[in-house]
Every structure is written in C-alpha cells, then in structure tokens.
Design an enzyme around this catalytic site. Structure first.
Site, PDB file in Angstrom:
ATOM      1  N   CYS A  85     114.577  74.095 -43.203  1.00  0.00           N
ATOM      2  CA  CYS A  85     113.237  74.243 -43.813  1.00  0.00           C
ATOM      3  C   CYS A  85     113.213  75.392 -44.816  1.00  0.00           C
ATOM      4  O   CYS A  85     112.248  75.519 -45.585  1.00  0.00           O
ATOM      5  CB  CYS A  85     112.200  74.498 -42.733  1.00  0.00           C
ATOM      6  SG  CYS A  85     112.552  73.675 -41.177  1.00  0.00           S
ATOM      7  N   CYS A 208      99.449  71.117 -37.056  1.00  0.00           N
ATOM      8  CA  CYS A 208     100.761  70.733 -37.618  1.00  0.00           C
ATOM      9  C   CYS A 208     100.722  70.618 -39.137  1.00  0.00           C
ATOM     10  O   CYS A 208      99.760  70.091 -39.704  1.00  0.00           O
ATOM     11  CB  CYS A 208     101.170  69.347 -37.142  1.00  0.00           C
ATOM     12  SG  CYS A 208     101.320  69.151 -35.388  1.00  0.00           S
ATOM     13  N   LYS A 330     100.284  73.593 -43.918  1.00  0.00           N
ATOM     14  CA  LYS A 330      99.299  72.782 -43.211  1.00  0.00           C
ATOM     15  C   LYS A 330      98.577  71.799 -44.126  1.00  0.00           C
ATOM     16  O   LYS A 330      98.389  70.636 -43.758  1.00  0.00           O
ATOM     17  CB  LYS A 330      98.264  73.700 -42.527  1.00  0.00           C
ATOM     18  CG  LYS A 330      97.068  72.978 -41.944  1.00  0.00           C
ATOM     19  CD  LYS A 330      97.473  72.178 -40.718  1.00  0.00           C
ATOM     20  CE  LYS A 330      96.501  71.077 -40.352  1.00  0.00           C
ATOM     21  NZ  LYS A 330      96.610  69.874 -41.191  1.00  0.00           N
ATOM     22  N   HIS A 334     104.238  70.063 -46.781  1.00  0.00           N
ATOM     23  CA  HIS A 334     105.535  70.655 -46.424  1.00  0.00           C
ATOM     24  C   HIS A 334     106.677  69.674 -46.707  1.00  0.00           C
ATOM     25  O   HIS A 334     107.305  69.157 -45.769  1.00  0.00           O
ATOM     26  CB  HIS A 334     105.478  71.051 -44.947  1.00  0.00           C
ATOM     27  CG  HIS A 334     106.693  71.750 -44.425  1.00  0.00           C
ATOM     28  ND1 HIS A 334     107.535  72.517 -45.209  1.00  0.00           N
ATOM     29  CD2 HIS A 334     107.209  71.808 -43.152  1.00  0.00           C
ATOM     30  CE1 HIS A 334     108.518  72.996 -44.458  1.00  0.00           C
ATOM     31  NE2 HIS A 334     108.348  72.582 -43.214  1.00  0.00           N
TER      32      HIS A 334
HETATM   33  N1  COA Z   1      97.147  67.256 -40.511  1.00  0.00           N
HETATM   34  C1  COA Z   1      96.026  66.545 -40.761  1.00  0.00           C
HETATM   35  N2  COA Z   1      96.001  65.200 -40.860  1.00  0.00           N
HETATM   36  C2  COA Z   1      97.182  64.566 -40.709  1.00  0.00           C
HETATM   37  C3  COA Z   1      98.385  65.256 -40.455  1.00  0.00           C
HETATM   38  C4  COA Z   1      98.339  66.653 -40.358  1.00  0.00           C
HETATM   39  N3  COA Z   1      99.430  67.362 -40.119  1.00  0.00           N
HETATM   40  N4  COA Z   1      99.392  64.359 -40.359  1.00  0.00           N
HETATM   41  C5  COA Z   1      98.841  63.132 -40.556  1.00  0.00           C
HETATM   42  N5  COA Z   1      97.508  63.269 -40.767  1.00  0.00           N
HETATM   43  C6  COA Z   1      96.546  62.203 -40.960  1.00  0.00           C
HETATM   44  C7  COA Z   1      96.976  61.179 -41.978  1.00  0.00           C
HETATM   45  O1  COA Z   1      96.459  61.472 -43.264  1.00  0.00           O
HETATM   46  C8  COA Z   1      96.360  59.915 -41.428  1.00  0.00           C
HETATM   47  O2  COA Z   1      94.996  59.885 -41.761  1.00  0.00           O
HETATM   48  P1  COA Z   1      94.251  58.483 -42.068  1.00  0.00           P
HETATM   49  O3  COA Z   1      94.378  57.672 -40.795  1.00  0.00           O
HETATM   50  O4  COA Z   1      92.860  58.883 -42.404  1.00  0.00           O
HETATM   51  O5  COA Z   1      95.023  57.873 -43.201  1.00  0.00           O
HETATM   52  C9  COA Z   1      96.446  60.111 -39.926  1.00  0.00           C
HETATM   53  O6  COA Z   1      96.477  61.532 -39.707  1.00  0.00           O
HETATM   54  C10 COA Z   1      97.669  59.468 -39.310  1.00  0.00           C
HETATM   55  O7  COA Z   1      98.771  59.748 -40.164  1.00  0.00           O
HETATM   56  P2  COA Z   1     100.247  59.430 -39.787  1.00  0.00           P
HETATM   57  O8  COA Z   1     101.100  59.664 -40.987  1.00  0.00           O
HETATM   58  O9  COA Z   1     100.300  58.093 -39.108  1.00  0.00           O
HETATM   59  O10 COA Z   1     100.527  60.586 -38.739  1.00  0.00           O
HETATM   60  P3  COA Z   1     101.621  60.576 -37.666  1.00  0.00           P
HETATM   61  O11 COA Z   1     100.956  60.517 -36.345  1.00  0.00           O
HETATM   62  O12 COA Z   1     102.649  59.559 -38.003  1.00  0.00           O
HETATM   63  O13 COA Z   1     102.291  62.036 -37.853  1.00  0.00           O
HETATM   64  C11 COA Z   1     102.587  64.276 -37.120  1.00  0.00           C
HETATM   65  C12 COA Z   1     101.582  63.203 -37.550  1.00  0.00           C
HETATM   66  C13 COA Z   1     101.821  65.550 -36.807  1.00  0.00           C
HETATM   67  C14 COA Z   1     103.343  63.830 -35.866  1.00  0.00           C
HETATM   68  C15 COA Z   1     103.594  64.507 -38.268  1.00  0.00           C
HETATM   69  O14 COA Z   1     102.880  64.899 -39.417  1.00  0.00           O
HETATM   70  C16 COA Z   1     104.597  65.607 -37.923  1.00  0.00           C
HETATM   71  O15 COA Z   1     105.589  65.332 -37.250  1.00  0.00           O
HETATM   72  N6  COA Z   1     104.389  66.859 -38.394  1.00  0.00           N
HETATM   73  C17 COA Z   1     105.297  67.948 -38.116  1.00  0.00           C
HETATM   74  C18 COA Z   1     106.428  67.925 -39.113  1.00  0.00           C
HETATM   75  C19 COA Z   1     107.435  69.003 -38.827  1.00  0.00           C
HETATM   76  O16 COA Z   1     107.884  69.185 -37.704  1.00  0.00           O
HETATM   77  N7  COA Z   1     107.811  69.692 -39.870  1.00  0.00           N
HETATM   78  C20 COA Z   1     108.840  70.661 -39.838  1.00  0.00           C
HETATM   79  C21 COA Z   1     108.359  71.984 -39.521  1.00  0.00           C
HETATM   80  S1  COA Z   1     109.502  73.249 -40.031  1.00  0.00           S
END
Ligand code: COA
Length: 385
Positions: A85, A208, A330, A334
C-alpha cells in the site's frame, strides 16, 4: 554528499472510482499528461511508478516499460516500485533521491492501480498478500481482520466506543464532498456511519477505505530550475522511511506503529521542524483505527486521545490541524499503489492555494504519510509551499 533541494512543479490526477472504460495504461497516461501540462511540459529524464499488484489485478507485469511507452516517455529509465500500500510513496522517495543526488534532473513520479475489474472477494485476497502468507493470510486473517482486532483493543484499552471512529469517517466524507477527484463525494451522518453494515466487528463499512481505480503523477526537479516552469514550486523539505516487523503478532506494541514513528522522526529531522509546524496532513486512513494510531504516532495527540481531539475540532478543515482535506483513503479513495502520490498531489494543491472549496487557508507546511500492510513500512514526506 551535497544534496540538491527538490521541488514539485506539476501534479496530475484522475478521479478515483469504478473506471470500467479505462485500462491500466490509459489511466496512467491521463495522469501523466495532466502533470506534464501543469508543469509546462519539461523533458522528463526518468520515471518511477508505484503499483502494488498489476500482476494479480490486471494479469500484467513489467509495467514500468509498458507505462513509460504508452505515456509517451519511451527511452528514459523507468522503474516500478512495489511496496504494498506504500508503493506510491516509495516511488516518490526514490524520485526524490534521484533528483537530490544529481542522478536525474526532471523525474516523473506516478502511481496507478486498477482494482475494480476484480470481484470484492478476489480483491480482498489480493490485498491480503501484503500480510504474511504463512502466518496470517493462510489462516484467513485479512487486513480488515487485523485492523478489527486492533480497533477492539484500542476501544477496550482507552474505554472509547465506536462513535469517535464514525465521526472521523463523517469528516472524511464532508471533505470529499468538496473534492472533484473523490470516489465517494457524498456526505454522510453519524447515524449512517454507526449503522452501516458490519465488515469485521467492530469495523463497519464506513470505517473502511473502498476499493477503486485511479492514477496520479508528480513532476520533480532541482529547486534551482523550478522557477523557470512555475511561479509556485513546492519543496520537499523532509523524507523518512521506517520499517517494522512484517508479522503483526511479533510486534512489541499493537497500538503504536514503529515504522510511522521512525519515518516521522527522520522526516522532521531532515526538515528541521517539530510536529507543531505542520499546517495540514494527508494520512493513511485505510481504516478509521489506522488514522487514530497514525495521528498519535506522528506526534500530534497522546495515545488514546484522538477521539477527544476530533470532538474538539482538531482535524476539521477549519481546525488547527486539518487531516485529509482530500477526503482521505476513506472517501477520496484508495487505488492502492497510487495512494501515496494522490496524497502528495493534494498537499501540493493546498500549498499552492489551488484546492478550491476544500482549501485550508494560509497553509505553508504539509505532511504526507503512506504505510504498507499494518505498518510493516511507512513513509513520511514534509512539503513547504
Ligand atoms: N465506504 C462507503 N461506501 C462503500 C464502501 C466504503 N468503503 N465500499 C463500498 N461502498 C458502497 C458502494 O458504493 C455500494 O453502494 P451502492 O449500493 O449505493 O452502489 C455499496 O457500498 C456496496 O458496494 P460493493 O462494492 O458491493 O462493496 P463490497 O461489500 O463489495 O466491499 C468492502 C466493501 C468494505 C468489503 C471493500 O470496500 C473493502 O474490502 N475495503 C477494504 C479494502 C482494503 O483492505 N484496502 C487496503 C487497505 S491498506
């Protein structure tokens, strides 16, 4: 060795998001073109590009050669930096050293990640490759899982609930609503943040950073040449790179990130400043808990006191230490290997007074912090406008 002063004379970014109509190369080329235009089209001598996982996300390796060719920079030395990252900040650190040492004059530093052609399940597994495959990922421990354990420990140790973390996220979305490059420029409320879906308790969706596509680029050159290209060069006055144990469970302290403390110490020393001189910063809030630990380990707030500081307005855009005016990981987004470059591009715009509705008035000194994994490595850069 006498080091040259290094200035940033151009920045370029694409909006972060689900950019299905763009490819890895088209995204990168767009960011490069904007940065070159912003800098008045200097002739580039070398390229450093940060990218975490094009091999797994896009089935494409050898991307420094690919990206330099398609961005119109064929023929110059081009190097990919992979540091999880923190790949973006790693590219900046190497570009900075190349200019400071006199190896190259005009260096293009970029970052790109195209993550959204993959399912969330596959992306989670790819992102987990920044943790230890034998002791962590193999046993099903993802980055979200590590952060969830640390957040629970923080809450128990300092007797805080989830509210301060939700408040941080609300602030990030508020900032992002003023940023045209942000992935999630919608505002949110405490109620929505508190009641968003649980991902790994106590981490909920609104704690997240999302997955996203994006590319950003910067142009670095010796300060002595900068004025020929721009009336508002921004100098990199401090840079530090710190490391910690790779495996999370071997850490001495789960609530403090040594890599951040070490990189900050070296960057402050090189810049000749104390934390009190920093006017704003862009930090690595991959999860709201990471932001809390970072604000504390950079020396701004005592351990456990970030929530109270947020309540008192410390990190607001009009507060004494605005944090992530871009909306942060956020809400700006990212795109992993590009994030460090986005952070610096935002601070450059702020120090030039060109950040529009999210401008921090009178900002002169800015800091960026980009970490890999759960703080296995960290970069701190300090900029002066
Ligand atoms: N914050 C706010 N809204 C979010 C979001 C977030 N982080 N991630 C997704 N959404 C929203 C999407 O816009 C979507 O909205 P909609 O239904 O109105 O279109 C909805 O939530 C579902 O989106 P989706 O892409 O299906 O989410 P998901 O459940 O597949 O993934 C996480 C969500 C949190 C699991 C994923 O973003 C994740 O794994 N994040 C962490 C990534 C990480 O570990 N990064 C490295 C760090 S160093």
């Amino acid at each position: 060795m006498v080091m040259r002063k290094v200035a940033i004379i151009g920045v370029g970014m694409t909006k972060v998001g689900h950019l299905f109509s763009e490819s890895l190369r088209s995204l990168f080329s767009k960011a490069v073109r904007s940065a070159l235009e912003d800098a008045g089209n200097p002739k580039i001598d070398a390229l450093y590009v940060g990218n975490m996982s094009a091999g797994q996300f896009n089935n494409q390796e050898n991307i420094a050669a690919l990206l330099s060719d398609f961005a119109g920079l064929n023929g110059i030395p081009a190097t990919r930096i992979e540091e999880g990252c923190a790949s973006g900040a790693g590219a900046i650190y190497n570009g900075f050293k190349a200019v400071a040492s006199g190896s190259h004059d005009f260096v293009l530093v970029g970052g790109v990640e195209k993550m959204m052609d993959t399912s969330t399940c596959d992306a989670t597994s790819i992102v987990s490759t920044v943790t230890d495959q034998e002791y962590e990922a193999f046993l099903g421990l993802s980055l979200v899982g590590i952060n969830a354990m640390v957040m629970r420990l923080y809450m128990n140790t300092f007797d805080v609930g989830r509210e301060p973390f939700a408040k941080f996220s609300v602030q990030m979305h508020d900032n992002a609503s003023k940023n045209p490059y942000a992935q999630f420029p919608f505002k949110t409320s405490m109620d929505k943040a508190m009641n968003s879906n649980p991902v790994a308790e106590p981490i909920h969706l609104m704690d997240c950073a999302p997955l996203g596509d994006g590319a950003a680029a910067l142009i670095l050159c010796p300060e002595e040449y900068a004025k020929k290209f721009t009336s508002s060069p921004v100098e990199i006055i401090g840079a530090g790179h710190g490391m910690d144990t790779f495996i999370f469970h071997t850490r001495d302290d789960f609530l403090s990130l040594k890599a951040i403390r070490d990189s900050a110490r070296d960057a402050y020393r090189m810049a000749g400043i104390t934390p009190g001189k920093v006017d704003l910063m862009e930090i690595h809030d991959s999860f709201s808990i990471t932001a809390f630990l970072t604000i504390e380990d950079l020396g701004f707030v005592e351990k456990g006191a970030t929530g109270q500081a947020i309540d008192e307005g410390l990190i607001s855009l009009d507060g004494p230490l605005p944090v992530n005016p871009s909306g942060g990981l956020k809400a700006r987004g990212h795109p992993i290997g590009a994030t460090g470059v986005y952070q610096m591009a935002e601070v450059v715009l702020q120090l030039r007074g060109q950040a529009g509705a999210r401008q921090v008035p009178g900002a002169e000194t800015g800091l960026t912090n980009n970490i890999s994994g759960f703080g296995a490595s960290s970069y701190v850069h300090i900029l002066r406008g």
